[in-house]
Write a protein that holds these residues in place. Sequence first.
Motif: not given
Lengths: 113, 140
Positions: A44-50, A70-85
């Motif tokens: 999964a990828i998570v859009d944090l721009s909002g 990870a226990r299912k051999d899958r990954r999580l990534a986050l993207y586009a965080p606002q500057p404070a985040v």
Amino acid sequence: MDMSMEPMADGVVRVVLRGRLDSPGVDSIETRLTASLVPRGESAIVDLSGVEFAGSMAIRMFITIAKALARKDRRLALYAPQPAVAETFEMVALDSIIPVAADAAGAVERVRA
Amino acid sequence: MVAGSIRLEFSGTPDGFRSAFEALIAETRVRRRVELVFEEIVANIVRHAAPAGAPAQVAVAVDVDDGGITLTFDDDGVPFDPTALAEPVPAKTLDGAPIGGLGVGMVRRLARQVEYRRTGESRNRLVVTLPPSGIASPVR
């Protein structure tokens, strides 16, 4: 706290979060987000721009989900965080344990790495 | 940033604090740091210091001047000194990452000074002083 989700190509799901990931915000989505992501067994990828604010409860939630994937051999990534985040993430060196990318393409690349 | 003060008093989860901070601190990035300290400390009070069966009564004062931003948290919970907590070691891998326990470390990173004392009125008093801009301790 708003949450939407859409499947992308090649077994990656994109989540878009909007609002504040403070304690009430995390409480309002954590069960739903975890139940939506973990059983399906896709990266999964998570859009944090909002997302205008993220505290330690948000980081705890992302680490919990990333460990479950990870226990299912899958990954999580986050993207586009606002500057404070992004600053909050940098304070705990989050990127060394969960990828934090500038955009969706970078996040997809990180979950497929 | 202009000099000024606000006082907030609440029981359980606070409400409406953001508009008070907006009135006092114009710079978004600095205000987010104040909100982060507020969030982490209040969450700790709710989790650790609330007396059994009742939410802690919390009073927060925020004072702003040219020298920095001072947040004073005063609650009637059981004795709880967050400055005594060990600072978590940053994890290098997802497997080794602790779940939780990061909040106080964030506050220490942002703050120039964090002081705790148990008052003579059996209240917890925590004073967190932030620099007027920037982060007190660089990212490690």
